[in-house]
Scaffold this active site. Structure first.
Site, PDB file in Angstrom:
ATOM      1  N   ASP A   1       1.090  -1.126   0.053  1.00 11.41           N
ATOM      2  CA  ASP A   1      -0.021  -0.084   0.063  1.00 11.41           C
ATOM      3  C   ASP A   1       1.005   1.119   0.123  1.00 11.41           C
ATOM      4  O   ASP A   1       1.743   1.511   1.022  1.00 11.41           O
ATOM      5  CB  ASP A   1      -0.911  -0.079   1.226  1.00 11.41           C
ATOM      6  CG  ASP A   1      -2.055   1.052   1.313  1.00 11.41           C
ATOM      7  OD1 ASP A   1      -1.988   2.016   0.309  1.00 11.41           O
ATOM      8  OD2 ASP A   1      -2.748   1.359   2.238  1.00 11.41           O
TER       9      ASP A   1
ATOM     10  N   ARG B   1      -0.022   8.763 -13.971  1.00 15.85           N
ATOM     11  CA  ARG B   1      -0.126   9.991 -14.523  1.00 15.85           C
ATOM     12  C   ARG B   1       1.067  10.868 -14.199  1.00 15.85           C
ATOM     13  O   ARG B   1       1.616  10.521 -13.111  1.00 15.85           O
ATOM     14  CB  ARG B   1      -1.414  10.928 -13.964  1.00 15.85           C
ATOM     15  CG  ARG B   1      -2.625  10.503 -14.494  1.00 15.85           C
ATOM     16  CD  ARG B   1      -3.743  11.239 -14.475  1.00 15.85           C
ATOM     17  NE  ARG B   1      -5.108  10.698 -14.430  1.00 15.85           N
ATOM     18  CZ  ARG B   1      -6.351  11.275 -14.757  1.00 15.85           C
ATOM     19  NH1 ARG B   1      -6.128  12.762 -15.170  1.00 15.85           N
ATOM     20  NH2 ARG B   1      -7.407  10.687 -14.631  1.00 15.85           N
TER      21      ARG B   1
ATOM     22  N   HIS C   1      -7.657   6.733 -23.235  1.00 13.25           N
ATOM     23  CA  HIS C   1      -7.610   5.191 -23.596  1.00 13.25           C
ATOM     24  C   HIS C   1      -6.905   5.199 -25.141  1.00 13.25           C
ATOM     25  O   HIS C   1      -6.847   6.202 -25.777  1.00 13.25           O
ATOM     26  CB  HIS C   1      -8.800   4.536 -23.553  1.00 13.25           C
ATOM     27  CG  HIS C   1      -9.417   4.101 -22.120  1.00 13.25           C
ATOM     28  ND1 HIS C   1      -8.560   2.888 -21.717  1.00 13.25           N
ATOM     29  CD2 HIS C   1     -10.384   4.477 -21.467  1.00 13.25           C
ATOM     30  CE1 HIS C   1      -8.986   2.755 -20.511  1.00 13.25           C
ATOM     31  NE2 HIS C   1     -10.119   3.675 -20.363  1.00 13.25           N
TER      32      HIS C   1
ATOM     33  N   ASP D   1      -1.989   0.739 -27.357  1.00  9.04           N
ATOM     34  CA  ASP D   1      -1.716   0.206 -26.092  1.00  9.04           C
ATOM     35  C   ASP D   1      -0.479  -0.745 -26.267  1.00  9.04           C
ATOM     36  O   ASP D   1       0.669  -0.435 -25.588  1.00  9.04           O
ATOM     37  CB  ASP D   1      -2.478  -0.690 -25.367  1.00  9.04           C
ATOM     38  CG  ASP D   1      -3.671   0.473 -24.870  1.00  9.04           C
ATOM     39  OD1 ASP D   1      -3.363   1.410 -24.572  1.00  9.04           O
ATOM     40  OD2 ASP D   1      -4.610  -0.288 -24.198  1.00  9.04           O
TER      41      ASP D   1
END
Length: 403
Positions: free
Chosen positions: A70, A95, A136, A166
């Site tokens: 985490d 990002r 996307h 992709d």
């Protein structure tokens, strides 16, 4: 150079890779490195990434090991930095700025490991007006002009799955980039950041077409050129059973064999007679409609006419050529593409099925000498086996989507 203690197979045996879990091009790039023999440790987040398939079936996580960390917990960033300290390559798909805010950006990683290759996978890149926007595959290839190449002029461009952006423009360019940077790091001791943007890679794929456009050999519109469906002997045709055949008879000798086997040699115009292309297309289409796909496959079998049946994903593994080459393999009951390319000395294979979130914590803690990972195991909470394929997007989603 760090060396993995786990047995390796393939030319990248001994290379250590840390993958900060995401979806799409990052995991595929890490899978390719793992297929080539690298020891890839995927750092999964508690709850798993959004848009994930059942972990048992996610073959993009094959040949990897998984730990759960985490990154928003007090100990999380230090555990990832411990992994980065022992790694050759780190891959992330957040990002721009997110890795830095989480405390695992390239600056702090390089402070621990100056030779680290830090690979950044995004859609828009690290800089530019759109860098922080979500996106996307379809948006990235649209902006580069690649999507506008596809389809007929009387219909919207179709979505070509997510293979072009992709994986071709993204994953493969990231892999080329990190391996080139690894070569440099091993020669100089200096690591660096690799900014792999899908828009950059997809644009790069169109290099030949830009040259043809500049030379006046390519029209900047759909279905008007030799390779985009404008040419009647380079395209697909429906058969009597509603299936399709693909034709690529570009050169004269292949064209001659094509029209002969198709049974239209007596009325087929010269292939360079573009004024007769519409007529030729209609003749070819009508002829293909007279037989089934399998019947036409038999007609063209063994020829140099450059004709092949259009197969589905389920049919492809059973084609005699692909079966003979072992292009597909079955591991754990999942039929999947075998590792590619092939090597004469350092053979590759699917050594293990998809990594299950957190399942390899103890082994990685031992092999990478990071005891803190084992101490972290009690807090792990991976996704259930029936994790939704359309999970909610995490708050720090990447420019790709959800890394």
């Amino acid at each position: 150079m760090t060396v993995a203690k786990t047995p390796g197979h393939g030319p990248l045996a001994g290379v250590r890779v840390v993958e900060l879990a995401g979806i799409g091009p990052g995991p595929f790039a890490a899978m390719l490195l793992a297929d080539l023999g690298a020891d890839v440790v995927r750092v999964d987040r508690p709850g798993g990434p959004g848009l994930a398939v059942n972990p048992l079936h996610d073959v993009t996580n094959r040949n990897k090991r998984s730990v759960i960390v985490d990154l928003k917990s007090p100990a999380g960033p230090d555990l990832v930095l411990d992994l980065a300290d022992r790694a050759d390559i780190l891959i992330e798909g957040y990002r721009p700025g997110v890795a830095e805010r989480l405390g695992v950006g390239p600056e702090v990683c390089h402070a621990r490991n100056p030779a680290l290759v830090y690979g950044r996978m995004t859609g828009w890149g690290q800089q530019g007006p759109l860098a922080r926007r979500a996106g996307h595959d379809i948006a990235y290839i649209a902006l580069t002009g690649a999507l506008g190449l596809i389809g007929t002029p009387d219909a919207p461009p179709p979505a070509p799955a997510n293979l072009l952006g992709d994986y071709a423009g993204g994953s493969l360019y990231l892999v080329v980039g990190v391996l080139a940077a690894l070569h440099h790091a091993r020669a100089t001791g200096a690591g660096q950041v690799v900014d792999a943007a899908i828009v950059d890679g997809t644009a790069h794929l169109s290099a030949m077409l830009h040259g043809m456009l500049a030379a006046g050999r390519w029209q900047d519109r759909r279905a008007a050129n030799l390779l985009d469906g404008g040419c009647p002997f380079y395209g697909t045709y429906e058969t009597a059973d509603g299936r399709y055949m693909a034709v690529g008879a570009l050169e004269q000798q292949f064209y001659a064999e094509f029209v002969d086997l198709l049974g239209i040699a007596d009325r087929a115009p010269a292939r360079k007679d573009t004024a007769a292309w519409d007529e030729l297309r209609a003749t070819v289409a009508a002829r293909f409609k007279t037989r089934t796909r399998d019947e036409w496959t038999a007609v063209f079998e063994g020829s140099d006419a450059c004709v092949a049946p259009v197969l589905s994903l389920g049919e492809a593994p059973h084609h005699p050529h692909l079966a003979a080459r072992g292009t597909f393999t079955d591991v754990g009951g999942i039929t999947q593409p075998a590792p590619a390319p092939r090597f004469s000395a350092t053979h590759t294979s699917v050594r293990r099925g998809p990594a299950q979130p957190g399942a390899d914590t103890a082994d990685v803690a031992r092999d990478w000498d990071i005891p803190g990972l084992s101490q972290n195991v009690s807090t792990e909470a991976g996704p259930s086996p029936d994790v939704s394929a359309t999970g909610a997007r995490p708050p720090d989603a990447s420019a790709k989507d959800t890394a």
